[in-house]
Design a protein around this motif. Structure first.
Motif, PDB file in Angstrom:
ATOM      1  N   ALA A  21      -8.982   6.804  -4.631  1.00 34.76           N
ATOM      2  CA  ALA A  21      -8.866   5.371  -4.609  1.00 34.76           C
ATOM      3  C   ALA A  21     -10.102   4.646  -4.430  1.00 34.76           C
ATOM      4  CB  ALA A  21      -7.567   5.330  -3.589  1.00 34.76           C
ATOM      5  N   ARG A  22     -10.648   5.053  -3.454  1.00 34.31           N
ATOM      6  CA  ARG A  22     -12.044   4.630  -3.103  1.00 34.31           C
ATOM      7  C   ARG A  22     -13.245   4.532  -4.061  1.00 34.31           C
ATOM      8  NH1 ARG A  22     -10.698   6.667   1.687  1.00 34.31           N
ATOM      9  NH2 ARG A  22      -9.948   4.831   3.563  1.00 34.31           N
ATOM     10  N   GLU A  23     -13.209   5.864  -4.726  1.00 39.79           N
ATOM     11  CA  GLU A  23     -14.355   6.149  -5.622  1.00 39.79           C
ATOM     12  C   GLU A  23     -13.901   5.401  -6.942  1.00 39.79           C
ATOM     13  OE1 GLU A  23     -14.538  10.240  -6.344  1.00 39.79           O
ATOM     14  OE2 GLU A  23     -15.676  10.563  -4.220  1.00 39.79           O
ATOM     15  N   GLN A  24     -12.490   5.254  -7.439  1.00 42.56           N
ATOM     16  CA  GLN A  24     -12.540   4.632  -8.607  1.00 42.56           C
ATOM     17  C   GLN A  24     -11.776   3.155  -8.527  1.00 42.56           C
ATOM     18  OE1 GLN A  24     -13.185   6.085 -11.415  1.00 42.56           O
ATOM     19  NE2 GLN A  24     -13.603   7.656 -10.251  1.00 42.56           N
ATOM     20  N   ASN A  25     -11.997   2.447  -7.188  1.00 41.38           N
ATOM     21  CA  ASN A  25     -11.497   1.378  -6.878  1.00 41.38           C
ATOM     22  C   ASN A  25     -10.133   1.066  -7.278  1.00 41.38           C
ATOM     23  OD1 ASN A  25     -12.289  -1.293  -5.651  1.00 41.38           O
ATOM     24  ND2 ASN A  25     -12.996  -2.106  -7.621  1.00 41.38           N
ATOM     25  N   ILE A  26      -9.386   1.886  -6.993  1.00 41.03           N
ATOM     26  CA  ILE A  26      -7.980   1.889  -7.336  1.00 41.03           C
ATOM     27  C   ILE A  26      -7.277   1.202  -5.858  1.00 41.03           C
ATOM     28  CG2 ILE A  26      -5.646   3.104  -7.847  1.00 41.03           C
ATOM     29  CD1 ILE A  26      -7.707   4.958  -9.540  1.00 41.03           C
ATOM     30  N   HIS A  27      -6.513   0.231  -5.892  1.00 41.93           N
ATOM     31  CA  HIS A  27      -5.673  -0.410  -4.896  1.00 41.93           C
ATOM     32  C   HIS A  27      -4.487  -0.363  -4.803  1.00 41.93           C
ATOM     33  CE1 HIS A  27      -9.724  -2.180  -3.754  1.00 41.93           C
ATOM     34  NE2 HIS A  27      -9.984  -2.526  -5.052  1.00 41.93           N
ATOM     35  N   LYS A  41       1.342   9.947   7.445  1.00 43.47           N
ATOM     36  CA  LYS A  41       0.265  10.439   7.399  1.00 43.47           C
ATOM     37  C   LYS A  41      -0.526   9.957   6.342  1.00 43.47           C
ATOM     38  CE  LYS A  41       1.857  15.223   8.290  1.00 43.47           C
ATOM     39  NZ  LYS A  41       1.794  16.624   8.118  1.00 43.47           N
ATOM     40  N   LEU A  42      -0.525   9.068   5.518  1.00 47.02           N
ATOM     41  CA  LEU A  42      -1.315   8.519   4.415  1.00 47.02           C
ATOM     42  C   LEU A  42      -1.949   7.404   5.173  1.00 47.02           C
ATOM     43  CD1 LEU A  42      -2.445   8.140   1.477  1.00 47.02           C
ATOM     44  CD2 LEU A  42      -0.405   6.640   1.389  1.00 47.02           C
ATOM     45  N   LEU A  43      -1.375   6.898   6.216  1.00 46.11           N
ATOM     46  CA  LEU A  43      -2.361   5.921   7.107  1.00 46.11           C
ATOM     47  C   LEU A  43      -3.312   6.790   7.887  1.00 46.11           C
ATOM     48  CD1 LEU A  43       0.777   3.804   8.490  1.00 46.11           C
ATOM     49  CD2 LEU A  43      -0.799   3.328   6.701  1.00 46.11           C
ATOM     50  N   LYS A  44      -3.641   7.937   7.905  1.00 45.83           N
ATOM     51  CA  LYS A  44      -4.753   8.433   8.597  1.00 45.83           C
ATOM     52  C   LYS A  44      -5.880   8.425   7.622  1.00 45.83           C
ATOM     53  CE  LYS A  44      -3.846  12.885   9.323  1.00 45.83           C
ATOM     54  NZ  LYS A  44      -3.302  14.115   9.730  1.00 45.83           N
ATOM     55  N   TYR A  45      -5.802   8.095   6.361  1.00 43.71           N
ATOM     56  CA  TYR A  45      -6.885   8.174   5.451  1.00 43.71           C
ATOM     57  C   TYR A  45      -7.024   6.751   4.771  1.00 43.71           C
ATOM     58  CZ  TYR A  45      -5.690  13.176   5.994  1.00 43.71           C
ATOM     59  OH  TYR A  45      -5.480  14.480   6.738  1.00 43.71           O
ATOM     60  N   LEU A  46      -6.269   5.856   4.777  1.00 47.60           N
ATOM     61  CA  LEU A  46      -6.410   4.635   4.401  1.00 47.60           C
ATOM     62  C   LEU A  46      -6.205   3.565   5.351  1.00 47.60           C
ATOM     63  CD1 LEU A  46      -4.292   5.195   1.046  1.00 47.60           C
ATOM     64  CD2 LEU A  46      -6.942   5.252   1.403  1.00 47.60           C
ATOM     65  N   ASN A  47      -6.573   2.524   5.144  1.00 47.80           N
ATOM     66  CA  ASN A  47      -6.649   1.450   5.883  1.00 47.80           C
ATOM     67  C   ASN A  47      -5.524   0.324   5.072  1.00 47.80           C
ATOM     68  OD1 ASN A  47      -6.554  -1.397   6.972  1.00 47.80           O
ATOM     69  ND2 ASN A  47      -8.757  -1.384   6.996  1.00 47.80           N
ATOM     70  N   PRO A  48      -4.338   0.116   5.647  1.00 45.07           N
ATOM     71  CA  PRO A  48      -3.390  -0.377   4.810  1.00 45.07           C
ATOM     72  C   PRO A  48      -3.621  -1.946   4.336  1.00 45.07           C
ATOM     73  CG  PRO A  48      -2.349   0.298   6.778  1.00 45.07           C
ATOM     74  CD  PRO A  48      -3.921   0.577   6.814  1.00 45.07           C
ATOM     75  N   GLY A  49      -4.587  -2.640   4.987  1.00 41.44           N
ATOM     76  CA  GLY A  49      -5.173  -3.895   4.593  1.00 41.44           C
ATOM     77  C   GLY A  49      -6.064  -4.072   3.198  1.00 41.44           C
ATOM     78  N   GLU A  50      -6.558  -2.689   2.888  1.00 38.60           N
ATOM     79  CA  GLU A  50      -7.266  -2.421   1.913  1.00 38.60           C
ATOM     80  C   GLU A  50      -6.601  -2.205   0.486  1.00 38.60           C
ATOM     81  OE1 GLU A  50     -10.740  -0.275   2.261  1.00 38.60           O
ATOM     82  OE2 GLU A  50     -10.705  -0.360   4.358  1.00 38.60           O
ATOM     83  N   PHE A  51      -5.252  -1.837   0.979  1.00 36.30           N
ATOM     84  CA  PHE A  51      -4.458  -1.232  -0.474  1.00 36.30           C
ATOM     85  C   PHE A  51      -2.975  -1.664  -0.303  1.00 36.30           C
ATOM     86  CE2 PHE A  51      -7.741   1.824   0.781  1.00 36.30           C
ATOM     87  CZ  PHE A  51      -8.327   2.243  -0.467  1.00 36.30           C
TER      88      PHE A  51
END
Length: 184
Positions: A21-27, A41-51
């Protein structure tokens, strides 16, 4: 690395999906979750405010008449954490499945589902939930999204997909399989 199907892959799959998601700029990220555990568990890897995070659950009644596998507490917690939550009829089930159960036949949506399962249950579910989220207006039309799903519980599959609305199913494009089980 040769993964076998199952929930023991969840953390690796979520980490790889977040990196993609970060590398491809997929939000936009769509994740299958029954109880909410995989989404949390996904919240360990992503900031919800960015996605734009969408959690797709089984439909009410999947586990038994009137049974909602996502507790009201977990539904509220997902919403508080910034997820949109979709609980609705499964794209590849619906009334076709009712005909299959009643008359023992096979119908077009079942053929599509079985064809996608040639790549594993997770690829089928990832495709299904991405289209369902698009049809519900929870992700934007015409953009790539990451869809995360699995075989049973947890996650073992992540794909980059550009879903089409269900009535244009065959315009859906699975652009990249980030990870999926080798053995399934």
């Amino acid at each position: 690395m040769k993964l076998s199907a199952g929930p023991h892959n969840t953390d690796l799959v979520l980490e790889l999906a977040a990196r993609e998601a970060r590398e491809q700029n997929i939000h936009n990220i769509v994740v299958a979750t029954c109880s909410g555990a995989t989404a949390f568990k996904l919240l360990k890897y992503l900031n919800p405010g960015e996605f734009n995070l969408v959690a797709v659950t089984h439909h009410v009644g999947f586990a038994g008449p009137g049974v909602d596998e996502l507790s009201p507490e977990n539904r509220q917690k997902l919403l508080t954490e910034g997820f949109k939550v979709l609980t609705t009829t499964h794209l590849f089930a619906g009334i076709d499945r009712a005909f299959r159960f009643k008359f023992q036949g096979i119908y077009p949506s079942e053929i599509v589902a079985q064809s996608l399962r040639l790549l594993g249950q997770g690829v089928k579910v990832a495709t299904e939930i991405a289209i369902m989220a698009l049809d519900a207006g929870l992700i934007p039309y015409g953009e790539d999204v990451i869809a995360i799903a699995g075989t049973g519980e947890g996650a073992d599959t992540a794909v980059v997909i550009r879903p089409a609305h269900s009535h244009k199913l065959f315009d859906t494009k699975i652009k990249k399989i980030i990870v999926k089980p080798y053995e399934f």
